[in-house]
Design a protein around this motif. Structure first.
Motif, PDB file in Angstrom:
ATOM      1  N   LEU A 144       0.629  -1.070   0.102  1.00 46.50           N
ATOM      2  CA  LEU A 144      -0.468  -0.268  -0.413  1.00 46.50           C
ATOM      3  C   LEU A 144       0.689   1.086   0.052  1.00 46.50           C
ATOM      4  O   LEU A 144       0.267   1.617  -0.234  1.00 46.50           O
ATOM      5  CB  LEU A 144      -1.018   0.036   1.517  1.00 46.50           C
ATOM      6  CG  LEU A 144      -2.103   0.917   1.473  1.00 46.50           C
ATOM      7  CD1 LEU A 144      -2.864   1.192   0.323  1.00 46.50           C
ATOM      8  CD2 LEU A 144      -2.209   0.981   2.744  1.00 46.50           C
ATOM      9  N   GLU A 145       1.759   1.310   1.091  1.00 51.11           N
ATOM     10  CA  GLU A 145       2.754   2.667   0.725  1.00 51.11           C
ATOM     11  C   GLU A 145       3.285   2.560  -0.369  1.00 51.11           C
ATOM     12  O   GLU A 145       3.345   4.202  -1.060  1.00 51.11           O
ATOM     13  CB  GLU A 145       4.026   2.216   1.655  1.00 51.11           C
ATOM     14  CG  GLU A 145       3.328   1.927   3.971  1.00 51.11           C
ATOM     15  CD  GLU A 145       3.055   4.012   3.511  1.00 51.11           C
ATOM     16  OE1 GLU A 145       2.792   4.566   3.191  1.00 51.11           O
ATOM     17  OE2 GLU A 145       1.757   4.014   4.549  1.00 51.11           O
TER      18      GLU A 145
ATOM     19  N   ARG B  20       1.686   4.252  -2.819  1.00 55.20           N
ATOM     20  CA  ARG B  20       0.900   5.247  -3.162  1.00 55.20           C
ATOM     21  C   ARG B  20       2.050   6.754  -3.263  1.00 55.20           C
ATOM     22  O   ARG B  20       1.779   6.811  -4.178  1.00 55.20           O
ATOM     23  CB  ARG B  20       0.470   5.753  -1.200  1.00 55.20           C
ATOM     24  CG  ARG B  20      -0.669   4.950  -0.498  1.00 55.20           C
ATOM     25  CD  ARG B  20      -0.699   5.504   1.108  1.00 55.20           C
ATOM     26  NE  ARG B  20      -1.836   5.241   1.248  1.00 55.20           N
ATOM     27  CZ  ARG B  20      -1.995   5.082   2.806  1.00 55.20           C
ATOM     28  NH1 ARG B  20      -1.148   5.022   4.048  1.00 55.20           N
ATOM     29  NH2 ARG B  20      -3.282   3.924   3.373  1.00 55.20           N
ATOM     30  N   GLU B  21       3.121   5.898  -2.584  1.00 56.50           N
ATOM     31  CA  GLU B  21       4.597   6.834  -3.606  1.00 56.50           C
ATOM     32  C   GLU B  21       4.054   6.789  -4.790  1.00 56.50           C
ATOM     33  O   GLU B  21       4.704   7.741  -5.247  1.00 56.50           O
ATOM     34  CB  GLU B  21       5.380   5.552  -3.075  1.00 56.50           C
ATOM     35  CG  GLU B  21       5.860   5.871  -1.870  1.00 56.50           C
ATOM     36  CD  GLU B  21       7.424   5.065  -0.646  1.00 56.50           C
ATOM     37  OE1 GLU B  21       7.095   4.804  -1.913  1.00 56.50           O
ATOM     38  OE2 GLU B  21       7.636   5.292   0.264  1.00 56.50           O
TER      39      GLU B  21
ATOM     40  N   ASP C 245       1.786   8.932  -6.276  1.00 54.98           N
ATOM     41  CA  ASP C 245       2.141  10.370  -6.055  1.00 54.98           C
ATOM     42  C   ASP C 245       3.504  11.178  -7.046  1.00 54.98           C
ATOM     43  O   ASP C 245       3.658  11.729  -7.409  1.00 54.98           O
ATOM     44  CB  ASP C 245       2.412  10.983  -4.143  1.00 54.98           C
ATOM     45  CG  ASP C 245       1.569  10.227  -3.383  1.00 54.98           C
ATOM     46  OD1 ASP C 245       0.356  10.819  -3.775  1.00 54.98           O
ATOM     47  OD2 ASP C 245       2.175  10.414  -2.008  1.00 54.98           O
TER      48      ASP C 245
END
Length: 241
Positions: free
Chosen positions: A103-104, A107-108, A111
Motif C-alpha cells: 500500500l505504501e 501510494r508513493e 504520488d
C-alpha cells in the motif's frame, strides 16, 4: 486301652511306638496325607492371593498408563494448538506487513506519477505559452516590416532560427530525452523492487511452512518415543513379576 486308642488317631505318636516287628504300618499307607493336604491348601491359597494381587496391580498399572497417555495426549494437543496459533499469528502479521508495504509503495507510485504528470503538464503549458508568445512560431508579420516605413516589408528577411533558438530546442529535446529515460529507469526499479518483495514473501512463507512441518514431526516423534517407553516399561514390569 486308652493309650492304644489315642495312638490310632495320632499318627505321630503311633509312629514313635512302632517297633521292629510291629504290623501297625502297612505297605502303601500315607501317614503324611493330612500335613501334605494342609500344605497344598496353603499353597493354593497363596497362589490365588498372588493372582488377585497381580490382577489388581495390572489394572492399576493399566489405569495409570491410560492416565499418563491421556495427559501426554492433551499436552501434545495443546502444544500443537499453540504452535498452529503462533503460526497463524505470524502468517497474519506477515500478510499485514506485506499489504502495508504494498500500500505504501502504491501510494508513493501514485504520488510520483501525479507529480510527473503535473511536471509534464507544466512543461506543455510553458511550451504552449512560448509558442503563443513567440514571433517565430506565430510568424509575426511585424518582423518583416521595414524600418523605413510600416507598409514596407523586407523581402530578403528570413524567419529562420538563430543559434540561441536552435540551442534552446536541442536543450529541450535533451531534457525530454533524459526525463523519458528517468521514467523508464524508475519503472524498471519499481518492477525490480516488487519482484524482490514478492520473492522475499515467498521465501518467508516457505520457511514458515517448513517450521510448521518440523514442529509437527517433532510432536509426532515425541508421541512415538513416549508410547515406546510406556510399552517397554509395561513389558519390564511383567517380566519382573
Amino acid at each position: 486301652m486308652a493309650a492304644r486308642s489315642n495312638s490310632l488317631y495320632n499318627p505321630r505318636s503311633m509312629r514313635d511306638q512302632i517297633g521292629v516287628s510291629s504290623l501297625k504300618i502297612f505297605d502303601g499307607e500315607d501317614l503324611n496325607y493330612g500335613d501334605r493336604k494342609k500344605l497344598q491348601q496353603m499353597q493354593q491359597k497363596n497362589w490365588i492371593e498372588q493372582q488377585v494381587r497381580e490382577k489388581t496391580d495390572s489394572k492399576t498399572l493399566a489405569k495409570h498408563s491410560d492416565q499418563m497417555f491421556e495427559t501426554q495426549t492433551l499436552a501434545l494437543n495443546q502444544m500443537r494448538k499453540e504452535a498452529e496459533t503462533d503460526h497463524s499469528k505470524k502468517h497474519f502479521a506477515v500478510e499485514r506487513a506485506v499489504k502495508q508495504a504494498n500500500l505504501e509503495q502504491m501510494r508513493e507510485k501514485i504520488d510520483r506519477e501525479r507529480a510527473e504528470r503535473e511536471k509534464e503538464q507544466e512543461l506543455r503549458n510553458k511550451h504552449i505559452m512560448t509558442v503563443l508568445n513567440s514571433d517565430f512560431y506565430r510568424e509575426n508579420p511585424a518582423t518583416c516590416q521595414s524600418a523605413l516605413a510600416p507598409h514596407r516589408v523586407l523581402p530578403y528577411h528570413f524567419k529562420g532560427m538563430n543559434t540561441d533558438q536552435r540551442s534552446e530546442i536541442l536543450n529541450q529535446q535533451e531534457i525530454q530525452r533524459r526525463q523519458t529515460e528517468m521514467i523508464k529507469s524508475s519503472q524498471k526499479e519499481e518492477e525490480r523492487l516488487f519482484a524482490l518483495q514478492d520473492e522475499q514473501n515467498r521465501k518467508m512463507l516457505i520457511m514458515m511452512e517448513r517450521e510448521k512441518v518440523r514442529r509437527q514431526q517433532e510432536l509426532l516423534q515425541s508421541q512415538r518415543e513416549y508410547n515406546k517407553l510406556m510399552t517397554e516399561e509395561v513389558k519390564t514390569r511383567k517380566t519382573l513379576r
